[in-house]
Design a protein around this motif. Structure first.
Motif, PDB file in Angstrom:
ATOM      1  N   SER A 158       0.708  -1.224   0.072  1.00 17.94           N
ATOM      2  CA  SER A 158       0.096  -0.053   0.102  1.00 17.94           C
ATOM      3  C   SER A 158       0.585   1.299  -0.035  1.00 17.94           C
ATOM      4  O   SER A 158       0.229   2.172  -0.105  1.00 17.94           O
ATOM      5  N   ILE A 159       2.033   1.094   0.055  1.00 12.93           N
ATOM      6  CA  ILE A 159       3.033   2.567   0.127  1.00 12.93           C
ATOM      7  C   ILE A 159       3.810   2.212  -1.107  1.00 12.93           C
ATOM      8  O   ILE A 159       4.764   1.674  -1.303  1.00 12.93           O
ATOM      9  N   ALA A 160       3.566   3.144  -2.084  1.00  8.24           N
ATOM     10  CA  ALA A 160       4.375   3.238  -3.444  1.00  8.24           C
ATOM     11  C   ALA A 160       5.521   4.051  -3.166  1.00  8.24           C
ATOM     12  O   ALA A 160       5.614   5.328  -3.473  1.00  8.24           O
ATOM     13  N   ILE A 167       8.337  -0.788   4.095  1.00 14.21           N
ATOM     14  CA  ILE A 167       7.817  -2.134   4.110  1.00 14.21           C
ATOM     15  C   ILE A 167       6.900  -2.390   5.417  1.00 14.21           C
ATOM     16  O   ILE A 167       5.773  -2.805   5.345  1.00 14.21           O
ATOM     17  N   ALA A 168       7.479  -2.058   6.422  1.00 16.28           N
ATOM     18  CA  ALA A 168       6.906  -2.365   7.836  1.00 16.28           C
ATOM     19  C   ALA A 168       5.432  -1.657   8.049  1.00 16.28           C
ATOM     20  O   ALA A 168       4.744  -2.215   8.582  1.00 16.28           O
ATOM     21  N   GLU A 169       5.352  -0.456   7.321  1.00 14.50           N
ATOM     22  CA  GLU A 169       4.079   0.364   7.810  1.00 14.50           C
ATOM     23  C   GLU A 169       3.135   0.013   6.619  1.00 14.50           C
ATOM     24  O   GLU A 169       1.786   0.409   6.732  1.00 14.50           O
ATOM     25  N   LYS A 191      -8.314  -5.383  -6.113  1.00 12.87           N
ATOM     26  CA  LYS A 191      -7.557  -4.599  -7.177  1.00 12.87           C
ATOM     27  C   LYS A 191      -6.926  -3.360  -6.443  1.00 12.87           C
ATOM     28  O   LYS A 191      -7.300  -2.945  -5.540  1.00 12.87           O
ATOM     29  N   SER A 192      -5.575  -3.069  -6.798  1.00 14.66           N
ATOM     30  CA  SER A 192      -4.875  -1.808  -6.516  1.00 14.66           C
ATOM     31  C   SER A 192      -3.833  -1.402  -7.561  1.00 14.66           C
ATOM     32  O   SER A 192      -3.780  -2.036  -8.507  1.00 14.66           O
ATOM     33  N   GLU A 193      -3.535  -0.197  -7.398  1.00 13.14           N
ATOM     34  CA  GLU A 193      -2.563   0.221  -8.596  1.00 13.14           C
ATOM     35  C   GLU A 193      -1.186  -0.114  -8.222  1.00 13.14           C
ATOM     36  O   GLU A 193      -0.545   0.096  -7.229  1.00 13.14           O
TER      37      GLU A 193
END
Length: 203
Positions: A158-160, A167-169, A191-193
């Motif tokens: 979820s973190i681009a 990574i941990a967050e 789905k996600s981007e």
């Protein structure tokens, strides 16, 4: 380490528009393929019917791929998935001469150096499998259930960013999907981007 401004500028330049690809829809049958692996064997999606399959698009030279391998995130996800009975197929759709394209020897050396735990590392030099799935970035992740239905498509988390510290967050979408499928629950994030470097197709 990338600054946020540099990162999103890089993402904008490296990510190909989704409109350039015809991709399979979540909830529909996943396209079959037959690809040669670094182990010298041919692997087809149909070979693994009845098992959950994870597809991971890979370019070893991409900084976003390096984030998840350098932080041991990808290897842990691979090992956990395989231990849970899933099949993990890493696919390199880099065309000959393009960044990150590997042959069997270099792929096996990469697997050894990163301590990767995938079921197989596969080559898609003509890009047919990548285009069939609409794979746009490295990494780009897909989860297919035992009936051959695509259940997740998108980013690894979820973190681009290309920063290992994130990574941990982040929410890790593939483990989340696998856990929900194993528990017989609906997949909460289908789905996600995707984010990362563009897949280095030929032509």
């Amino acid at each position: 380490m990338f600054s946020r401004n540099v990162l999103f500028s890089a993402l904008a330049s490296m990510t190909i528009s989704a409109s350039a690809f015809a991709s399979v829809e979540v909830g529909q049958p996943a396209p079959d393929f037959s690809l040669t692996g670094a182990d010298g064997k041919t692997h087809s999606l149909a070979d693994y019917r009845g098992q959950t399959v994870v597809l991971e698009w890979n370019n070893p030279e991409c900084p976003f791929v390096k984030k998840h391998y350098g932080g041991n995130n990808m290897q842990k996800q691979q090992a956990d998935a395989v231990a849970g009975g899933a099949v993990w197929l890493t696919i390199n759709s880099g065309a000959p001469g393009k960044q990150g394209q590997l042959d069997a020897d270099s792929a096996n050396a990469y697997i050894a150096s990163t301590h990767a735990k995938q079921t197989a590392y596969l080559f898609d030099p003509d890009g047919k499998a990548g285009h069939a799935y609409g794979a746009r970035t490295t990494p780009h992740m897909y989860v297919i259930d035992g009936e051959g239905i695509l259940r997740y498509a998108g980013g690894i988390d979820s973190i681009a960013s290309a920063d290992k510290e994130d990574i941990a967050e982040a929410t890790q979408f593939v483990p989340q999907t696998l856990a929900e499928l194993a528990a017989g629950k609906p997949v909460s994030m289908t789905k996600s981007e995707p984010y990362g470097c563009s897949v280095k197709y030929g032509g």
